[in-house]
Write a protein that holds these residues in place. Structure first.
Motif, PDB file in Angstrom:
ATOM      1  N   MET A   1      39.622  38.886  49.802  1.00 23.59           N
ATOM      2  CA  MET A   1      38.829  37.902  48.961  1.00 23.59           C
ATOM      3  C   MET A   1      39.953  37.236  48.097  1.00 23.59           C
ATOM      4  O   MET A   1      40.898  37.570  47.807  1.00 23.59           O
ATOM      5  CB  MET A   1      37.759  38.615  48.040  1.00 23.59           C
ATOM      6  N   PHE A   3      40.537  33.957  44.882  1.00 22.52           N
ATOM      7  CA  PHE A   3      40.273  33.654  43.831  1.00 22.52           C
ATOM      8  C   PHE A   3      40.365  31.957  43.859  1.00 22.52           C
ATOM      9  O   PHE A   3      41.429  31.426  43.927  1.00 22.52           O
ATOM     10  CB  PHE A   3      40.657  33.939  42.467  1.00 22.52           C
ATOM     11  N   MET A  17      37.261  39.026  35.346  1.00 19.01           N
ATOM     12  CA  MET A  17      37.311  38.531  36.833  1.00 19.01           C
ATOM     13  C   MET A  17      37.954  39.745  37.556  1.00 19.01           C
ATOM     14  O   MET A  17      37.600  40.213  38.473  1.00 19.01           O
ATOM     15  CB  MET A  17      37.764  37.413  37.297  1.00 19.01           C
ATOM     16  N   GLU A  20      35.728  42.852  37.333  1.00 16.09           N
ATOM     17  CA  GLU A  20      34.733  42.971  38.294  1.00 16.09           C
ATOM     18  C   GLU A  20      35.233  43.252  39.755  1.00 16.09           C
ATOM     19  O   GLU A  20      34.527  43.688  40.382  1.00 16.09           O
ATOM     20  CB  GLU A  20      33.940  41.501  38.318  1.00 16.09           C
ATOM     21  N   GLU A  21      36.273  42.531  40.145  1.00 16.09           N
ATOM     22  CA  GLU A  21      36.619  42.603  41.593  1.00 16.09           C
ATOM     23  C   GLU A  21      37.205  44.045  41.825  1.00 16.09           C
ATOM     24  O   GLU A  21      36.942  44.551  42.834  1.00 16.09           O
ATOM     25  CB  GLU A  21      37.809  41.612  41.927  1.00 16.09           C
ATOM     26  N   LYS A  24      34.025  46.035  42.329  1.00 22.06           N
ATOM     27  CA  LYS A  24      33.329  45.907  43.603  1.00 22.06           C
ATOM     28  C   LYS A  24      34.055  46.654  44.613  1.00 22.06           C
ATOM     29  O   LYS A  24      33.446  47.354  45.500  1.00 22.06           O
ATOM     30  CB  LYS A  24      33.254  44.412  44.003  1.00 22.06           C
ATOM     31  N   LYS A  25      35.243  46.677  44.403  1.00 17.33           N
ATOM     32  CA  LYS A  25      36.395  47.202  45.673  1.00 17.33           C
ATOM     33  C   LYS A  25      36.248  48.790  45.742  1.00 17.33           C
ATOM     34  O   LYS A  25      36.370  49.485  46.705  1.00 17.33           O
ATOM     35  CB  LYS A  25      37.509  46.848  45.400  1.00 17.33           C
ATOM     36  N   ALA A  58      44.545  46.204  40.519  1.00 19.95           N
ATOM     37  CA  ALA A  58      43.919  45.243  41.471  1.00 19.95           C
ATOM     38  C   ALA A  58      44.699  45.482  42.862  1.00 19.95           C
ATOM     39  O   ALA A  58      44.023  45.561  43.984  1.00 19.95           O
ATOM     40  CB  ALA A  58      43.648  43.988  41.108  1.00 19.95           C
ATOM     41  N   VAL A  63      42.657  44.480  46.188  1.00 18.12           N
ATOM     42  CA  VAL A  63      42.320  43.088  45.816  1.00 18.12           C
ATOM     43  C   VAL A  63      43.284  42.146  45.757  1.00 18.12           C
ATOM     44  O   VAL A  63      44.390  42.420  45.559  1.00 18.12           O
ATOM     45  CB  VAL A  63      41.646  43.185  44.045  1.00 18.12           C
TER      46      VAL A  63
END
Length: 82
Positions: A1, A3, A17, A20-21, A24-25, A58, A63
């Motif tokens: 993904m 940004f 952000m 949140e990522e 999700k991951k 991340a 991410v």
């Protein structure tokens, strides 16, 4: 993904952000991720900003942070006393 970011993005938005990522991951809650990043930041002696530690976490969980690095880098260098 990946940004899509504009230079005017505030650091809080970057931090949010990333949280949140990461959530999700990993499947963790937003609060758990925030705590995880804050604890890591403390273990690092609070030498790095929340955003930098969030970038590290991340990256560790997979991410794609490539679009965020330049934005955080500008923020760091803009805040560095001259």
């Amino acid at each position: 993904m990946s940004f899509e970011l504009k230079d005017e993005l505030l650091s809080e938005e970057i931090g949010e952000m990333l949280v949140e990522e990461i959530a999700k991951k990993t499947g963790k809650s937003i609060q758990d991720v925030f705590s995880m990043i804050s604890e890591r930041q403390e273990r690092m002696g609070n030498l790095l900003s929340f955003e930098v530690v969030a970038l590290i976490v991340a990256r560790e969980v997979g991410v794609n942070i490539s679009d965020l690095i330049p934005v955080v880098e500008r923020k760091i260098f803009d805040e560095t006393p001259r």
